[in-house]
Write a protein that holds these residues in place. Structure first.
Motif, mmCIF file in Angstrom:
data_model
loop_
_atom_site.group_PDB
_atom_site.id
_atom_site.type_symbol
_atom_site.label_atom_id
_atom_site.label_comp_id
_atom_site.label_asym_id
_atom_site.label_seq_id
_atom_site.Cartn_x
_atom_site.Cartn_y
_atom_site.Cartn_z
ATOM 1 N N ALA A 28 -9.718 9.358 11.330
ATOM 2 C CA ALA A 28 -10.190 8.348 12.283
ATOM 3 C C ALA A 28 -9.167 7.235 12.478
ATOM 4 O O ALA A 28 -8.950 6.767 13.600
ATOM 5 N N VAL A 29 -8.538 6.821 11.364
ATOM 6 C CA VAL A 29 -7.533 5.753 11.409
ATOM 7 C C VAL A 29 -6.314 6.242 10.623
ATOM 8 O O VAL A 29 -6.304 6.161 9.385
ATOM 9 N N PRO A 30 -5.294 6.775 11.281
ATOM 10 C CA PRO A 30 -4.147 7.359 10.566
ATOM 11 C C PRO A 30 -3.477 6.425 9.565
ATOM 12 O O PRO A 30 -2.897 6.883 8.581
ATOM 13 N N SER A 31 -3.569 5.128 9.783
ATOM 14 C CA SER A 31 -2.921 4.176 8.874
ATOM 15 C C SER A 31 -3.876 3.677 7.783
ATOM 16 O O SER A 31 -3.575 2.677 7.122
ATOM 17 N N PHE A 32 -4.982 4.370 7.578
ATOM 18 C CA PHE A 32 -6.018 3.884 6.670
ATOM 19 C C PHE A 32 -5.500 3.715 5.240
ATOM 20 O O PHE A 32 -5.840 2.753 4.547
ATOM 21 N N LEU A 33 -4.674 4.628 4.771
ATOM 22 C CA LEU A 33 -4.200 4.595 3.391
ATOM 23 C C LEU A 33 -2.872 3.848 3.226
ATOM 24 O O LEU A 33 -2.295 3.856 2.135
ATOM 25 N N ASP A 34 -2.422 3.232 4.283
ATOM 26 C CA ASP A 34 -1.148 2.510 4.200
ATOM 27 C C ASP A 34 -1.272 1.305 3.265
ATOM 28 O O ASP A 34 -2.289 0.595 3.270
ATOM 29 N N LEU A 35 -0.243 1.087 2.479
ATOM 30 C CA LEU A 35 -0.172 -0.064 1.581
ATOM 31 C C LEU A 35 1.035 -0.917 1.941
ATOM 32 O O LEU A 35 2.058 -0.391 2.392
ATOM 33 N N ARG A 36 0.899 -2.211 1.758
ATOM 34 C CA ARG A 36 2.028 -3.107 2.016
ATOM 35 C C ARG A 36 2.090 -4.146 0.902
ATOM 36 O O ARG A 36 1.065 -4.479 0.281
ATOM 37 N N VAL A 37 3.280 -4.609 0.648
ATOM 38 C CA VAL A 37 3.493 -5.636 -0.368
ATOM 39 C C VAL A 37 3.774 -6.951 0.336
ATOM 40 O O VAL A 37 4.672 -7.056 1.170
ATOM 41 N N GLN A 38 2.951 -7.949 0.018
ATOM 42 C CA GLN A 38 3.098 -9.260 0.630
ATOM 43 C C GLN A 38 2.952 -10.319 -0.456
ATOM 44 O O GLN A 38 1.944 -10.348 -1.174
ATOM 45 N N ASP A 39 3.972 -11.147 -0.601
ATOM 46 C CA ASP A 39 3.987 -12.183 -1.636
ATOM 47 C C ASP A 39 3.815 -11.584 -3.029
ATOM 48 O O ASP A 39 3.191 -12.197 -3.918
ATOM 49 N N GLY A 40 4.340 -10.381 -3.207
ATOM 50 C CA GLY A 40 4.266 -9.740 -4.515
ATOM 51 C C GLY A 40 2.942 -9.080 -4.813
ATOM 52 O O GLY A 40 2.718 -8.620 -5.946
ATOM 53 N N HIS A 41 2.039 -9.005 -3.822
ATOM 54 C CA HIS A 41 0.730 -8.407 -4.028
ATOM 55 C C HIS A 41 0.552 -7.198 -3.122
ATOM 56 O O HIS A 41 1.125 -7.133 -2.036
ATOM 57 N N LEU A 42 -0.268 -6.253 -3.576
ATOM 58 C CA LEU A 42 -0.573 -5.078 -2.784
ATOM 59 C C LEU A 42 -1.736 -5.370 -1.845
ATOM 60 O O LEU A 42 -2.750 -5.954 -2.261
ATOM 61 N N TYR A 43 -1.611 -4.942 -0.602
ATOM 62 C CA TYR A 43 -2.680 -5.090 0.379
ATOM 63 C C TYR A 43 -2.884 -3.761 1.094
ATOM 64 O O TYR A 43 -1.969 -2.946 1.204
ATOM 65 N N GLY A 44 -4.098 -3.549 1.572
ATOM 66 C CA GLY A 44 -4.421 -2.337 2.306
ATOM 67 C C GLY A 44 -5.840 -1.896 2.008
ATOM 68 O O GLY A 44 -6.508 -2.445 1.111
ATOM 69 N N ASN A 45 -6.320 -0.914 2.741
ATOM 70 C CA ASN A 45 -7.690 -0.435 2.554
ATOM 71 C C ASN A 45 -7.959 0.096 1.151
ATOM 72 O O ASN A 45 -9.032 -0.175 0.588
ATOM 73 N N PRO A 46 -7.045 0.878 0.541
ATOM 74 C CA PRO A 46 -7.308 1.324 -0.838
ATOM 75 C C PRO A 46 -7.491 0.165 -1.812
ATOM 76 O O PRO A 46 -8.338 0.224 -2.708
ATOM 77 N N VAL A 47 -6.705 -0.890 -1.635
ATOM 78 C CA VAL A 47 -6.840 -2.062 -2.509
ATOM 79 C C VAL A 47 -8.189 -2.739 -2.269
ATOM 80 O O VAL A 47 -8.859 -3.173 -3.213
ATOM 81 N N PHE A 68 -4.566 -11.946 -7.774
ATOM 82 C CA PHE A 68 -3.885 -10.714 -8.166
ATOM 83 C C PHE A 68 -3.136 -10.951 -9.480
ATOM 84 O O PHE A 68 -2.662 -12.043 -9.756
ATOM 85 N N VAL A 69 -3.045 -9.898 -10.270
ATOM 86 C CA VAL A 69 -2.220 -9.885 -11.471
ATOM 87 C C VAL A 69 -1.389 -8.604 -11.446
ATOM 88 O O VAL A 69 -1.948 -7.505 -11.346
ATOM 89 N N LEU A 70 -0.081 -8.755 -11.496
ATOM 90 C CA LEU A 70 0.822 -7.606 -11.409
ATOM 91 C C LEU A 70 0.574 -6.797 -10.138
ATOM 92 O O LEU A 70 0.670 -5.571 -10.124
ATOM 93 N N GLY A 71 0.198 -7.505 -9.073
ATOM 94 C CA GLY A 71 -0.021 -6.861 -7.792
ATOM 95 C C GLY A 71 -1.396 -6.251 -7.620
ATOM 96 O O GLY A 71 -1.719 -5.734 -6.545
ATOM 97 N N LEU A 72 -2.253 -6.290 -8.643
ATOM 98 C CA LEU A 72 -3.584 -5.677 -8.583
ATOM 99 C C LEU A 72 -4.659 -6.757 -8.534
ATOM 100 O O LEU A 72 -4.494 -7.835 -9.103
ATOM 101 N N PRO A 73 -5.781 -6.494 -7.854
ATOM 102 C CA PRO A 73 -6.846 -7.503 -7.724
ATOM 103 C C PRO A 73 -7.446 -7.875 -9.078
ATOM 104 O O PRO A 73 -7.755 -6.996 -9.886
ATOM 105 N N ILE A 74 -7.618 -9.163 -9.295
ATOM 106 C CA ILE A 74 -8.188 -9.638 -10.557
ATOM 107 C C ILE A 74 -9.626 -9.125 -10.732
ATOM 108 O O ILE A 74 -10.034 -8.760 -11.841
#
Length: 338
Positions: free
Chosen positions: A23-42, A165-171
């Protein structure tokens, strides 16, 4: 492998992710912003934290042949206490104010868990009735704490519980995962897990064997209340506000679903912490999948119920046996035809 209780929940998660990608080809895309991971999986793992925490406590309660319907109200009380303490603090934005507020909220949750455990293990009231009392009265207590107002604290340390975030992962997810690991160590590396299962399988026999069934039951209700309180703090931190009427509403049902999907029987006895984690992730993935494939919000709960029923049917030993019998018959028919 086909008979493993976690197979179909994991398959359901994978199928939903595939549908999301279609449905959304970019659904699993991840990006790093300010040292943190962002995206739907996160977002999925972060949003699973409150349900995972509540389901963790619910797992042990159900393992003792009980149920706790008050966890949503307990979450609301914890959030109300914490947010009110922060707002009333002389230094509202200080990290110390958030720490003191959260500690006070969790202490209140311990008292609420003691109350539930007392009604169930000492007074002997049925768990569904005993916890229904607090489910009904708890929202009123939260309303009294907040004076019926939506309380909005302004504290970066508190909001960091949900957005940090801690080490790029949600607290939030790390807190839930830490609680899962701690619970696994206490229940699988000590005799506690066996004692909980013994109480759930046969309370009378376990008592005659020397197990302090009343203490075990009391303990799991306190633990469930603390987990619910932590979930309430994360939910409130996510919006920097608390509405006693709606915070944590129906989260007890999501928690029960996560426990059942994970393979823990409602009749008590053996439980699966790994299954509870998978069940919470399945629910969080489902909540994210529904809007991504364009299903109207009015049909959310119907679609959610359909997926949960499907997974539970696939987990059912009777359903799997019926599928195996049908498969053998089909193979026999092909062999005869050949």
């Amino acid at each position: 492998m086909l008979g493993h209780q976690l197979l179909w929940p994991v398959v359901a998660i994978v199928v939903m992710l595939v549908i999301d990608v279609i449905a959304v080809p970019s659904f699993l895309d991840l990006r790093v912003q300010d040292g943190h991971l962002y995206g739907n999986p996160v977002d999925i793992v972060r949003n699973s934290a409150p349900v995972m925490l509540v389901a963790l406590g619910m797992t042990l309660v159900i393992a003792t042949r009980g149920i706790d319907l008050s966890v949503g109200a307990v979450a609301a009380i914890a959030a109300a206490v914490a947010c009110t303490r922060i707002v009333e603090s002389a230094d509202e934005g200080a990290a110390s104010a958030a720490i003191l507020a959260c500690t006070t909220a969790l202490a209140a949750c311990v008292l609420l868990g003691v109350w539930n455990g007392f009604l169930v293990s000492v007074v002997g009231i049925q768990p569904i009735i005993a916890t229904l009392v607090l489910m009904v009265a708890g929202r009123g207590l939260a309303m009294l704490v907040t004076d019926g107002q939506i309380t909005t604290p302004s504290n970066d340390a508190f909001s960091g519980l949900a957005t940090g975030f801690v080490l790029g992962l949600p607290i939030a997810f790390l807190i839930a995962l830490g609680m899962v690991v701690l619970t696994a160590v206490l229940t699988r590396r000590t005799a506690l897990g066996m004692l909980i299962e013994a109480v759930g399988i046969n309370p009378d026999a376990s008592r005659l064997a020397g197990v302090r069934a009343r203490t075990i039951t009391w303990t799991v209700y306190v633990f469930a209340a603390v987990c619910a309180g932590m979930a309430g703090l994360i939910i409130a931190a996510n919006t920097n506000s608390v509405n006693a009427n709606s915070l944590g509403l129906w989260i007890e049902l999501d928690a029960i679903l996560a426990v059942v999907i994970g393979g823990t029987a409602l009749t008590g006895g053996r439980f699966s912490l790994a299954g509870t984690v998978v069940g919470a992730l399945l629910i969080s993935t489902l909540v994210r999948t529904i809007p991504s494939i364009g299903i109207p919000s009015e049909a959310n709960y119907l679609f959610k119920a359909f997926v949960v029923i499907l997974v539970c049917l696939l987990q059912s030993p009777r359903a799997r046996a019926a599928l195996r019998v049908r498969g053998r018959r089909a193979a026999s028919s092909k062999a005869v035809a050949a």
